[in-house]
Design a protein around this motif. Sequence first.
Motif, PDB file in Angstrom:
ATOM      1  N   SER A 160      14.241  93.614  52.764  1.00 51.65           N
ATOM      2  CA  SER A 160      12.885  93.939  53.196  1.00 51.65           C
ATOM      3  C   SER A 160      12.531  95.412  53.064  1.00 51.65           C
ATOM      4  N   SER A 161      13.547  96.301  52.947  1.00 49.40           N
ATOM      5  CA  SER A 161      13.282  97.742  52.900  1.00 49.40           C
ATOM      6  C   SER A 161      13.539  98.365  51.539  1.00 49.40           C
ATOM      7  N   ILE A 162      14.114  97.619  50.609  1.00 52.36           N
ATOM      8  CA  ILE A 162      14.479  98.225  49.326  1.00 52.36           C
ATOM      9  C   ILE A 162      13.224  98.571  48.535  1.00 52.36           C
ATOM     10  N   GLN A 163      13.242  99.775  47.942  1.00 57.39           N
ATOM     11  CA  GLN A 163      12.107 100.236  47.158  1.00 57.39           C
ATOM     12  C   GLN A 163      12.436 100.364  45.674  1.00 57.39           C
ATOM     13  N   MET A 164      13.683 100.766  45.377  1.00 57.51           N
ATOM     14  CA  MET A 164      14.121 100.901  43.984  1.00 57.51           C
ATOM     15  C   MET A 164      15.621 100.636  43.909  1.00 57.51           C
ATOM     16  N   PHE A 165      16.090 100.378  42.709  1.00 59.63           N
ATOM     17  CA  PHE A 165      17.526 100.344  42.480  1.00 59.63           C
ATOM     18  C   PHE A 165      18.095 101.745  42.650  1.00 59.63           C
ATOM     19  N   CYS A 166      17.377 102.725  42.113  1.00 58.25           N
ATOM     20  CA  CYS A 166      17.780 104.132  42.241  1.00 58.25           C
ATOM     21  C   CYS A 166      16.545 105.006  42.109  1.00 58.25           C
ATOM     22  N   SER A 167      16.325 105.884  43.088  1.00 59.08           N
ATOM     23  CA  SER A 167      15.182 106.798  43.041  1.00 59.08           C
ATOM     24  C   SER A 167      15.577 108.199  42.589  1.00 59.08           C
ATOM     25  N   GLN A 168      16.872 108.398  42.289  1.00 59.13           N
ATOM     26  CA  GLN A 168      17.359 109.717  41.906  1.00 59.13           C
ATOM     27  C   GLN A 168      16.924 110.064  40.483  1.00 59.13           C
ATOM     28  N   ASN A 169      17.161 111.293  40.089  1.00 56.85           N
ATOM     29  CA  ASN A 169      16.795 111.788  38.771  1.00 56.85           C
ATOM     30  C   ASN A 169      17.840 111.327  37.748  1.00 56.85           C
ATOM     31  N   CYS A 170      17.878 109.999  37.561  1.00 56.70           N
ATOM     32  CA  CYS A 170      18.904 109.396  36.724  1.00 56.70           C
ATOM     33  C   CYS A 170      18.281 108.414  35.741  1.00 56.70           C
ATOM     34  N   GLU A 171      18.820 108.386  34.551  1.00 54.75           N
ATOM     35  CA  GLU A 171      18.473 107.345  33.583  1.00 54.75           C
ATOM     36  C   GLU A 171      19.484 106.215  33.727  1.00 54.75           C
ATOM     37  N   LEU A 172      19.004 105.008  34.008  1.00 57.03           N
ATOM     38  CA  LEU A 172      19.872 103.861  34.199  1.00 57.03           C
ATOM     39  C   LEU A 172      20.000 103.072  32.906  1.00 57.03           C
ATOM     40  N   VAL A 173      21.239 102.713  32.565  1.00 60.35           N
ATOM     41  CA  VAL A 173      21.504 101.976  31.330  1.00 60.35           C
ATOM     42  C   VAL A 173      22.318 100.736  31.667  1.00 60.35           C
ATOM     43  N   PHE A 174      21.809  99.562  31.235  1.00 63.55           N
ATOM     44  CA  PHE A 174      22.468  98.279  31.469  1.00 63.55           C
ATOM     45  C   PHE A 174      22.638  97.578  30.113  1.00 63.55           C
ATOM     46  N   PRO A 175      23.669  97.903  29.345  1.00 65.61           N
ATOM     47  CA  PRO A 175      23.783  97.375  27.978  1.00 65.61           C
ATOM     48  C   PRO A 175      23.919  95.858  27.900  1.00 65.61           C
ATOM     49  N   LEU A 176      24.532  95.217  28.934  1.00 66.40           N
ATOM     50  CA  LEU A 176      24.824  93.787  28.862  1.00 66.40           C
ATOM     51  C   LEU A 176      24.074  92.960  29.903  1.00 66.40           C
ATOM     52  N   LEU A 177      23.171  93.563  30.659  1.00 65.59           N
ATOM     53  CA  LEU A 177      22.493  92.837  31.730  1.00 65.59           C
ATOM     54  C   LEU A 177      21.592  91.748  31.157  1.00 65.59           C
ATOM     55  N   MET A 182       8.913  95.470  49.208  1.00 65.72           N
ATOM     56  CA  MET A 182       8.649  96.899  49.054  1.00 65.72           C
ATOM     57  C   MET A 182       9.017  97.412  47.663  1.00 65.72           C
ATOM     58  N   MET A 183       9.634  96.575  46.866  1.00 67.44           N
ATOM     59  CA  MET A 183      10.165  97.010  45.574  1.00 67.44           C
ATOM     60  C   MET A 183       9.104  96.857  44.493  1.00 67.44           C
ATOM     61  N   THR A 184       8.614  97.961  43.966  1.00 66.68           N
ATOM     62  CA  THR A 184       7.610  97.936  42.912  1.00 66.68           C
ATOM     63  C   THR A 184       8.182  98.258  41.541  1.00 66.68           C
ATOM     64  N   LYS A 185       9.352  98.878  41.501  1.00 66.79           N
ATOM     65  CA  LYS A 185      10.003  99.179  40.235  1.00 66.79           C
ATOM     66  C   LYS A 185      11.476  99.459  40.503  1.00 66.79           C
ATOM     67  N   LEU A 186      12.275  99.424  39.463  1.00 64.19           N
ATOM     68  CA  LEU A 186      13.716  99.637  39.598  1.00 64.19           C
ATOM     69  C   LEU A 186      14.070 101.116  39.646  1.00 64.19           C
ATOM     70  N   SER A 187      13.262 101.949  38.989  1.00 65.43           N
ATOM     71  CA  SER A 187      13.561 103.373  38.875  1.00 65.43           C
ATOM     72  C   SER A 187      12.275 104.120  38.543  1.00 65.43           C
ATOM     73  N   PRO A 188      12.197 105.418  38.895  1.00 69.02           N
ATOM     74  CA  PRO A 188      11.033 106.203  38.461  1.00 69.02           C
ATOM     75  C   PRO A 188      11.002 106.416  36.951  1.00 69.02           C
ATOM     76  N   TRP A 189      12.135 106.169  36.285  1.00 67.32           N
ATOM     77  CA  TRP A 189      12.264 106.459  34.858  1.00 67.32           C
ATOM     78  C   TRP A 189      12.448 105.164  34.079  1.00 67.32           C
ATOM     79  N   PRO A 190      12.160 105.189  32.777  1.00 68.72           N
ATOM     80  CA  PRO A 190      12.433 104.005  31.957  1.00 68.72           C
ATOM     81  C   PRO A 190      13.899 103.610  32.023  1.00 68.72           C
ATOM     82  N   ILE A 191      14.146 102.311  31.961  1.00 65.64           N
ATOM     83  CA  ILE A 191      15.491 101.751  32.059  1.00 65.64           C
ATOM     84  C   ILE A 191      15.865 101.134  30.717  1.00 65.64           C
ATOM     85  N   SER A 192      17.083 101.361  30.292  1.00 61.24           N
ATOM     86  CA  SER A 192      17.573 100.751  29.062  1.00 61.24           C
ATOM     87  C   SER A 192      18.331  99.472  29.404  1.00 61.24           C
TER      88      SER A 192
END
Length: 234
Positions: A172-189, A199-209
Motif C-alpha cells: 500500500s505504500s510502495i511508490q517505486m522499485f527504486c527512486s535513487q539516481n540509478c539506471e535499472l537494467v533487467f536483461p532477462l525479466l 501509490m506506485m505510478t512508475k518503477l523508476s524516475p529514469w528509463p528502465i532497460s
Amino acid sequence: MQIRSLYKVRVVKVAYCNNLLTIAQLDSSRSLQDLETLEVENCKALEVLFDFECDKVTKDHAESVLGRLRSLQLKYLDKLVHIIGIVPKGIRVFENLTSIVVERCGILKYLFSPSMAYSLVALNDLEVLDCGSIEEIIGNEEEGTSEIKIAEGMKTRIVFPNLNHLLLKNLSSIQMFCSQNCELVFPLLKDLTIENCPMMTKLSPWPISAPKLDISDLLDKAGGLAEENQVCNK
C-alpha cells in the motif's frame, strides 16, 4: 542428535522465537558458510536479519559472506527493520541468492541498499507481498558503507542479470522499485506482476532497460502504473 556447530548446516528454519532480535552477526554468519536455505517466520521481536553494524573489515580484499545462500524466505516479522543493517566496506553478501520471498513484514521500508543490490547477480525470483510500510525495493545507501562513488548529477547502473520473475503485491505504500539516481537494467525479466500497489505510478524516475518485456505487456501487468513509466527495449 546434538548439534555442536553450525558448520555444514545447509537448511535453517526459524519460527516463533519471539525474543530473537537478529539471526547472526558477522562472526557467527561465517559459521553458516554452507547455508543454502533460510526461512524465518513469526519472530515477533526480530529487527535485523543479519547485524554487521559493529564489525569492521580490515582486509584489503573483498570477503564473501553467506556466499552459498540460495533461498531466503521472510514471513510475518512484525518488527523487521532491515534484512542487513549496515554492510561494512569489503563485505559482499548474497552473491548466489536466487530466490527471495518477503511477506507480511510490517515496518520494513525497503529491502536493499544500492550497494547490496550490486551483489544480487544470481537473483532469479523476487516476491514481496503484503508489506504495508515498504516504500521502495532499493532504498537509500547507509552513509559510509558504500564503495560505489557516484559523481554529482551522474546516474549509476544497477543490473539484475538473472532476474526473471518479479512479483509486487498488496504493497500500500510502495511508490517505486527504486527512486535513487540509478539506471535499472533487467536483461532477462519476462514475468512482472504488480498488483494492488495504489501509490506506485512508475518503477523508476529514469528509463528502465528490460529487453525481454514488452511495453504494452508491462502496462497490462502493472495494473495501474502511469503511462509515463518508460521501459527501453534495448
